[in-house]
Enzyme design. Structure first.
Site, PDB file in Angstrom:
ATOM      1  N   LYS A   1       0.773  -1.062  -0.083  1.00  0.00           N
ATOM      2  CA  LYS A   1       0.036   0.004   0.142  1.00  0.00           C
ATOM      3  C   LYS A   1       0.874   1.401   0.102  1.00  0.00           C
ATOM      4  CE  LYS A   1      -4.278  -1.815   0.804  1.00  0.00           C
ATOM      5  NZ  LYS A   1      -4.541  -2.535   1.931  1.00  0.00           N
TER       6      LYS A   1
ATOM      7  N   LYS B   1      -9.382 -12.151 -13.522  1.00  0.00           N
ATOM      8  CA  LYS B   1      -9.890 -12.378 -12.084  1.00  0.00           C
ATOM      9  C   LYS B   1     -11.121 -11.603 -11.747  1.00  0.00           C
ATOM     10  CE  LYS B   1      -8.941 -11.962  -7.450  1.00  0.00           C
ATOM     11  NZ  LYS B   1      -8.748 -13.043  -6.235  1.00  0.00           N
TER      12      LYS B   1
ATOM     13  N   LYS C   1     -13.779  -6.265  -7.700  1.00  0.00           N
ATOM     14  CA  LYS C   1     -14.515  -4.952  -7.719  1.00  0.00           C
ATOM     15  C   LYS C   1     -13.591  -3.626  -8.467  1.00  0.00           C
ATOM     16  CE  LYS C   1     -16.827  -1.660  -4.696  1.00  0.00           C
ATOM     17  NZ  LYS C   1     -16.110  -0.635  -3.741  1.00  0.00           N
TER      18      LYS C   1
END
Ligand code: TRP
Length: 326
Positions: free
Chosen positions: A113, A195, A198
């Site tokens: 991140k 895949k 979202k």
């Protein structure tokens, strides 16, 4: 009786990939007579990325409605919102004080991140995310934690934190949990063949109104083989998705049609759409029921929260006793 625990992300409305890859397998596991499942919505964890209140409320409700729609037995198992059981955050603080900073700096999820967003936008909450996760698990004396491969390191950290705590007090305050990593890699393809996710915006939301659902199914990518020509079902996304839901007989039937020719991708998409509507009719109805009847949804969750708190408060009492806070 094995105590199985897992945290459910509330970062959106669950799609077909979440349902087939995670929700249904977890519900199947919870049905085995020797298991008792502890399933909670990790809504506190969602705060590390999602800041908007109304969106969070909406996602939590949709996630809860999905699990209930797919038949999670809330009598036998325990289903709750993490944020409604304050013992999660209390234990997280205690554990924070037993977690070496370098261990957190070494967490892959954190490093990824930071690499993506830059150190400036990394909050302390994101940094201590694994400690809250450890608290989630240790609070319930969980034996088995079924998670995806990406969570392996978080489970190792949980075990490290728990055993160093136990060691320091020469007591078995915490049960050491085991990760159960599903290697079968059930990747559900999205409408573009990557895949289903979202973040790729390639998902099928089976709870959409029928006409909108059909629009999404029609967008599934296919090649340009002409209508009359025979087609290879194994290379086609519509067929793959159909196979994941249909009976063996239906799959064999569709395979024959692909191979015979004079059967277009549009026909296959229509059949897939109809199958989703048919196969998930009950779930769609139950989902809408819970989304429209907030009282019914709340009643389920609050009953779960009471059960969860009864256990969590006992663990917290044990920890306070050990630490001299009682
Ligand atoms: N971090 C997990 C995920 O991203 C969600 C989670 C939070 C979790 N707390 C947990 C999973 C406790 C297992 C046990 O999927």
């Amino acid at each position: 009786m094995a105590r199985i625990l897992t945290g459910i992300q509330s970062s959106g409305r669950p799609h077909l990939g979440n349902i087939l890859g995670a929700i249904k397998p977890a519900i199947d596991l919870s049905k085995q007579p020797d298991n008792e499942s502890f399933l909670f919505i990790a809504d506190l964890h969602s705060l590390t990325s999602l800041k908007d209140g109304p969106t969070r409320r909406e996602y939590i409700r949709a996630v809860a409605a999905t699990w209930l729609a797919f038949g999670l037995d809330t009598q036998k198992n325990t289903f709750w919102r993490q944020s409604r059981v304050p013992e999660h955050t209390e234990l997280a603080w205690y554990l924070d004080c037993f977690t070496p900073v370098p261990m957190l700096q070494n967490a892959t999820s954190y490093k990824d991140k930071v690499a993506k967003l830059g150190e400036q936008s990394a909050s302390a909450g994101l940094f201590t995310y694994p400690v809250l996760q450890a608290a989630d698990i240790l609070l319930y004396d969980a034996n088995i934690v079924p998670v995806g491969k990406d969570q392996r390191q978080h489970l190792e950290m949980t075990r490290d934190i728990a055993s160093s705590f136990n060691h320091q007090y020469s007591e078995e305050v915490f049960v050491l949990p085991e990760a159960r990593i599903d290697e079968r890699l059930m990747t559900i393809p999205g409408i573009d063949g990557q895949k289903m996710s979202k973040s790729y915006n390639n998902y099928v939301d089976i709870f959409l109104p029928a006409n909108e659902l059909y629009k999404v199914v029609k967008k599934i990518v296919s090649d340009s083989t002409p209508l009359e020509a025979p087609k290879n079902p194994d290379k086609d996304i519509t067929f793959q998705l159909y196979s994941l839901i249909a009976s063996d007989e239906q799959v064999a039937d569709m395979r024959r049609k692909y191979e015979a020719g004079n059967y277009g991708y549009g026909h296959a998409k229509k059949e897939l759409y109809e199958l989703i509507i048919d196969r998930f009719a009950t779930e769609r109805e139950r989902f809408n029921y819970y989304m429209d009847n907030n009282d019914a949804l709340e009643a389920e969750l609050q009953a779960g929260e009471e059960k969860a708190r009864a256990i969590a408060s006992r663990t917290i009492a044990r920890v306070r006793e050990t630490l001299g806070f009682n």
